[in-house]
Design a protein around this motif. Structure first.
Motif, PDB file in Angstrom:
ATOM      1  N   PHE A 249       1.004  -1.120  -0.016  1.00 47.63           N
ATOM      2  CA  PHE A 249      -0.107   0.072   0.057  1.00 47.63           C
ATOM      3  C   PHE A 249       1.045   1.132   0.006  1.00 47.63           C
ATOM      4  O   PHE A 249       1.276   1.534   0.970  1.00 47.63           O
ATOM      5  CB  PHE A 249      -0.862  -0.107   1.250  1.00 47.63           C
ATOM      6  CG  PHE A 249      -1.844  -1.206   1.223  1.00 47.63           C
ATOM      7  CD1 PHE A 249      -3.077  -1.261   0.731  1.00 47.63           C
ATOM      8  CD2 PHE A 249      -1.243  -2.393   1.887  1.00 47.63           C
ATOM      9  CE1 PHE A 249      -3.923  -2.046   0.762  1.00 47.63           C
ATOM     10  CE2 PHE A 249      -2.120  -3.660   1.853  1.00 47.63           C
ATOM     11  CZ  PHE A 249      -3.632  -3.481   1.410  1.00 47.63           C
ATOM     12  N   PRO A 250       1.345   1.695  -1.039  1.00 44.56           N
ATOM     13  CA  PRO A 250       2.529   2.673  -1.202  1.00 44.56           C
ATOM     14  C   PRO A 250       2.106   4.172  -0.535  1.00 44.56           C
ATOM     15  O   PRO A 250       0.787   4.348  -0.870  1.00 44.56           O
ATOM     16  CB  PRO A 250       2.824   2.790  -3.048  1.00 44.56           C
ATOM     17  CG  PRO A 250       1.365   2.136  -3.530  1.00 44.56           C
ATOM     18  CD  PRO A 250       0.857   1.319  -2.591  1.00 44.56           C
TER      19      PRO A 250
ATOM     20  N   LEU B 137      -3.045   1.014  -6.272  1.00 42.53           N
ATOM     21  CA  LEU B 137      -3.228   2.041  -7.110  1.00 42.53           C
ATOM     22  C   LEU B 137      -4.457   2.527  -7.420  1.00 42.53           C
ATOM     23  O   LEU B 137      -5.196   1.626  -7.685  1.00 42.53           O
ATOM     24  CB  LEU B 137      -2.177   2.115  -8.100  1.00 42.53           C
ATOM     25  CG  LEU B 137      -0.587   1.783  -7.956  1.00 42.53           C
ATOM     26  CD1 LEU B 137       0.053   1.440  -9.341  1.00 42.53           C
ATOM     27  CD2 LEU B 137      -0.053   2.842  -7.304  1.00 42.53           C
ATOM     28  N   LYS B 138      -4.673   3.755  -7.378  1.00 39.88           N
ATOM     29  CA  LYS B 138      -6.044   4.371  -7.676  1.00 39.88           C
ATOM     30  C   LYS B 138      -6.351   4.031  -9.360  1.00 39.88           C
ATOM     31  O   LYS B 138      -7.489   4.080  -9.750  1.00 39.88           O
ATOM     32  CB  LYS B 138      -6.246   5.690  -7.414  1.00 39.88           C
ATOM     33  CG  LYS B 138      -6.229   5.938  -5.898  1.00 39.88           C
ATOM     34  CD  LYS B 138      -6.558   7.454  -5.574  1.00 39.88           C
ATOM     35  CE  LYS B 138      -6.562   7.635  -4.001  1.00 39.88           C
ATOM     36  NZ  LYS B 138      -6.628   8.935  -3.428  1.00 39.88           N
ATOM     37  N   SER B 139      -5.349   4.223 -10.046  1.00 43.52           N
ATOM     38  CA  SER B 139      -5.641   4.022 -11.470  1.00 43.52           C
ATOM     39  C   SER B 139      -4.510   3.309 -12.158  1.00 43.52           C
ATOM     40  O   SER B 139      -3.442   3.001 -11.341  1.00 43.52           O
ATOM     41  CB  SER B 139      -5.714   5.710 -12.334  1.00 43.52           C
ATOM     42  OG  SER B 139      -4.311   6.048 -11.918  1.00 43.52           O
ATOM     43  N   ARG B 140      -4.685   2.563 -13.411  1.00 41.00           N
ATOM     44  CA  ARG B 140      -3.938   1.652 -14.145  1.00 41.00           C
ATOM     45  C   ARG B 140      -2.565   2.638 -14.461  1.00 41.00           C
ATOM     46  O   ARG B 140      -2.901   3.599 -15.038  1.00 41.00           O
ATOM     47  CB  ARG B 140      -4.703   1.052 -15.400  1.00 41.00           C
ATOM     48  CG  ARG B 140      -3.914   0.358 -16.257  1.00 41.00           C
ATOM     49  CD  ARG B 140      -4.672   0.167 -17.332  1.00 41.00           C
ATOM     50  NE  ARG B 140      -3.896  -0.833 -18.325  1.00 41.00           N
ATOM     51  CZ  ARG B 140      -4.092  -2.181 -18.019  1.00 41.00           C
ATOM     52  NH1 ARG B 140      -5.211  -2.827 -17.259  1.00 41.00           N
ATOM     53  NH2 ARG B 140      -3.716  -3.044 -19.050  1.00 41.00           N
ATOM     54  N   PRO B 141      -1.425   1.986 -14.213  1.00 39.96           N
ATOM     55  CA  PRO B 141      -0.181   2.668 -14.510  1.00 39.96           C
ATOM     56  C   PRO B 141       0.001   2.479 -16.175  1.00 39.96           C
ATOM     57  O   PRO B 141      -0.588   2.028 -16.842  1.00 39.96           O
ATOM     58  CB  PRO B 141       0.847   1.670 -13.774  1.00 39.96           C
ATOM     59  CG  PRO B 141       0.288   0.600 -13.777  1.00 39.96           C
ATOM     60  CD  PRO B 141      -1.299   0.877 -13.551  1.00 39.96           C
TER      61      PRO B 141
ATOM     62  N   GLY C 200     -10.519  -3.759  -7.795  1.00 41.38           N
ATOM     63  CA  GLY C 200      -9.662  -3.773  -6.572  1.00 41.38           C
ATOM     64  C   GLY C 200      -8.752  -2.810  -6.230  1.00 41.38           C
ATOM     65  O   GLY C 200      -8.033  -2.688  -5.001  1.00 41.38           O
ATOM     66  N   GLY C 201      -8.541  -2.164  -7.378  1.00 44.74           N
ATOM     67  CA  GLY C 201      -7.666  -1.040  -7.418  1.00 44.74           C
ATOM     68  C   GLY C 201      -6.437  -1.209  -7.192  1.00 44.74           C
ATOM     69  O   GLY C 201      -5.716  -0.837  -6.253  1.00 44.74           O
TER      70      GLY C 201
ATOM     71  N   ILE D 119       7.342   1.558 -11.619  1.00 39.25           N
ATOM     72  CA  ILE D 119       5.960   1.663 -12.020  1.00 39.25           C
ATOM     73  C   ILE D 119       5.683   3.376 -12.375  1.00 39.25           C
ATOM     74  O   ILE D 119       5.636   4.133 -11.505  1.00 39.25           O
ATOM     75  CB  ILE D 119       4.747   1.165 -11.042  1.00 39.25           C
ATOM     76  CG1 ILE D 119       5.115  -0.065 -10.696  1.00 39.25           C
ATOM     77  CG2 ILE D 119       3.459   1.300 -11.526  1.00 39.25           C
ATOM     78  CD1 ILE D 119       4.289  -0.925  -9.435  1.00 39.25           C
ATOM     79  N   ILE D 120       5.403   3.605 -13.555  1.00 37.42           N
ATOM     80  CA  ILE D 120       5.238   5.017 -13.976  1.00 37.42           C
ATOM     81  C   ILE D 120       3.768   5.083 -14.088  1.00 37.42           C
ATOM     82  O   ILE D 120       2.906   4.315 -14.614  1.00 37.42           O
ATOM     83  CB  ILE D 120       5.525   5.259 -15.617  1.00 37.42           C
ATOM     84  CG1 ILE D 120       7.214   4.900 -15.467  1.00 37.42           C
ATOM     85  CG2 ILE D 120       5.406   6.498 -15.844  1.00 37.42           C
ATOM     86  CD1 ILE D 120       8.114   5.726 -14.752  1.00 37.42           C
ATOM     87  N   LEU D 121       3.191   6.122 -13.299  1.00 35.44           N
ATOM     88  CA  LEU D 121       1.847   6.382 -13.012  1.00 35.44           C
ATOM     89  C   LEU D 121       1.176   7.229 -14.051  1.00 35.44           C
ATOM     90  O   LEU D 121       1.982   7.938 -14.827  1.00 35.44           O
ATOM     91  CB  LEU D 121       1.440   6.874 -11.689  1.00 35.44           C
ATOM     92  CG  LEU D 121       2.116   6.365 -10.589  1.00 35.44           C
ATOM     93  CD1 LEU D 121       1.872   7.112  -9.165  1.00 35.44           C
ATOM     94  CD2 LEU D 121       1.568   4.778 -10.406  1.00 35.44           C
TER      95      LEU D 121
END
Length: 492
Positions: A371-372, A435-439, A471-472, A490-492
């Motif tokens: 959980f970053p 993460l809240k969104s797909r990287p 699941g986010g 991981i690039i957001l």
């Protein structure tokens, strides 16, 4: 043994003469001398108690005169040697550990623990005891493991009476600083309660009480189920209901999956003196299970919510992944099948595949729940699990580190440090990173990983990743030598 089941026997620190005349004579008369008038015994008394085999009733209400009882002198090396010799045949037949009763005096614990170390055929010297956590014990936390004594099958029960306390008092006893069980590194309780005491045994036992007690017991250093023989259920889940059995199974399986996390904190207790049970000393009926988890056992009958105080920071509901701001009281859902668990933002939690016993499981394939949040880390401890080589440096540490910025997440697995017999040379790791969104891109040691369609986790192969929209989280799979450094970007 074939099913990886360990067995233990229940023992006292004394010998009652009646029925044990030969042993009593050997320990007393055969070694009696002017310097040692009671032989291997510290004292000899007349026992009139009706507790267990301590005395007999000739007829209702009429107590026998009593029987001679010799208390072993565990500070006499020869008495300890004799004690070990009498235990040896049981270990030769396969006994692996001892449960001590009647006393938790330090010399008794020491002699019994050393017997399990020396005579146990499978522990390779590590040894194991289960001992009362009674107040008369000189050193609570010296020898593993303790339990909270005989408890009442009740939601709450006065602790000055026998049996001692119910579920509520057990939670207090273990999780509140200043209580007798709080400083014990490896402690558990009789899940479901031990006895109904002097009350009549009900025809229908409280399923809800058993379930809530099992959920609490699963998030303790030691998880154990026990009851008096006369209770209808014997605290066995399947005797309550199919629902209780299903919930108990799910709860205990979650604990077994969390074994790498729990075992790492066992090592931390050993090396740093900081136990897995932690408290802020202010909030009753909630506690930290390690740095990463906050647990709120339900101690009120009929409750389906739980009010929990969240320390500063962000906290994530383990079951729903709802995010809460800290430094406030929140009310979380607590349906019967769930114990409230909150995860500290920034947590890295190692888990492994379910196996029905610790020994049948392994760390060859780990799943990391990540959980970053800013900079965070976790130390995974491993050893051979059965010997004392860890005391001489025979253990290994794997450091995990996560760093999150507005544009990227960097996750690092450091080379394993240390060595032990059977150390893993390679490991498969699934990283569940929330993460809240797909990287946009994910790279492993500078090489871009394969981007699969969403929610195809069954198709994950080494070097690939998938995003779970519902699941986010992103899930990615690695396999590498444990002696090399792994970097995920991981690039957001």
């Amino acid at each position: 043994k074939e099913n990886k089941i360990k067995s233990g026997i229940w023992i006292w620190d004394c010998v009652i003469e009646e029925g044990n005349e030969q042993v009593f004579k050997e320990a007393y008369l055969d070694v009696k001398s002017k310097e040692n008038p009671v032989g291997y015994f510290k004292s000899i008394s007349i026992n009139k108690s009706t507790w267990h085999n301590g005395g007999k009733l000739d007829q209702p209400g009429q107590l026998k005169k009593g029987r001679a009882l010799g208390d072993f002198d565990f500070e006499n090396p020869n008495a300890v040697k004799y004690f070990h010799n009498k235990l040896a045949p049981f270990f030769n037949k396969g006994v692996d550990f001892l449960k001590l009763d009647r006393s938790a005096r330090l010399p008794y614990c020491k002699a019994a623990f050393e017997a399990t170390q020396a005579l146990g055929l499978e522990t390779k010297g590590r040894g194991f005891l289960l001992v009362h956590s009674e107040s008369k014990a000189e050193v609570y936390n010296k020898y593993p493991a303790k339990w909270t004594d005989d408890t009442q099958i009740a939601w709450s029960h006065p602790t000055e009476n026998w049996p001692r306390g119910g579920l509520k008092e057990n939670v207090e006893y273990i999780t509140i600083p200043g209580q007798k069980g709080f400083d014990v590194p490896f402690i558990g309780c009789d899940i479901g309660g031990y006895s109904y005491g002097l009350e009549p045994i009900p025809e229908k036992e409280d399923e809800e009480l058993f379930i809530r007690w099992a959920q609490f017991g699963a998030f303790l250093p030691i998880m154990e189920v026990f009851s008096a023989y006369e209770t209808p259920s014997n605290s066995l889940a399947w005797k309550f209901s199919e629902r209780a059995d299903e919930i108990f199974r799910a709860t205990s399986q979650l604990r077994l999956k969390l074994f790498p996390y729990i075992y790492s904190y066992a090592h931390q207790s050993r090396w740093e003196g900081e136990n897995i049970i932690r408290s802020d000393g202010k909030c009753a009926y909630q506690y930290h299970f390690g740095e990463e988890l906050l647990v709120g056992p339900v101690v009120e009958k009929g409750a389906v919510t739980k009010e929990i105080y969240l320390p500063p920071g962000k906290w994530i509901d383990f079951h729903t992944h709802k995010v809460y701001k800290g430094n406030q009281n929140v009310t979380v859902d607590a349906p019967l099948h769930q114990i409230p668990i909150l995860i500290r933002s920034g947590a890295i939690i190692p888990m492994r595949n379910y196996a029905r016993s610790v020994e049948l499981g392994n760390n060859e394939h780990l799943s990391l729940m990540v959980f970053p949040e800013g900079n965070s880390a976790f130390k995974l401890y491993e050893d051979d699990g059965i010997s004392n080589e860890y005391l001489a440096g025979g253990y290994a540490i794997t450091n995990y580190h996560c760093k999150m910025t507005d544009s990227a997440v960097q996750f690092t697995i450091s080379p394993i440090q240390g060595d032990y017999d059977g150390i893993l040379k390679r490991r498969m790791t699934d990283i569940h990173l929330y993460l809240k969104s797909r990287p946009t891109t994910v790279s492993w040691n500078g090489k871009e990983m394969k981007n699969l369609d969403e929610n195809v986790f069954n198709e994950l192969t080494v070097g690939s990743w998938s995003y779970d929209e519902e699941g986010g989280k992103i899930i990615l799979r690695l396999e590498d030598s444990t002696s090399t450094k792994t970097e995920i970007k991981i690039i957001l």
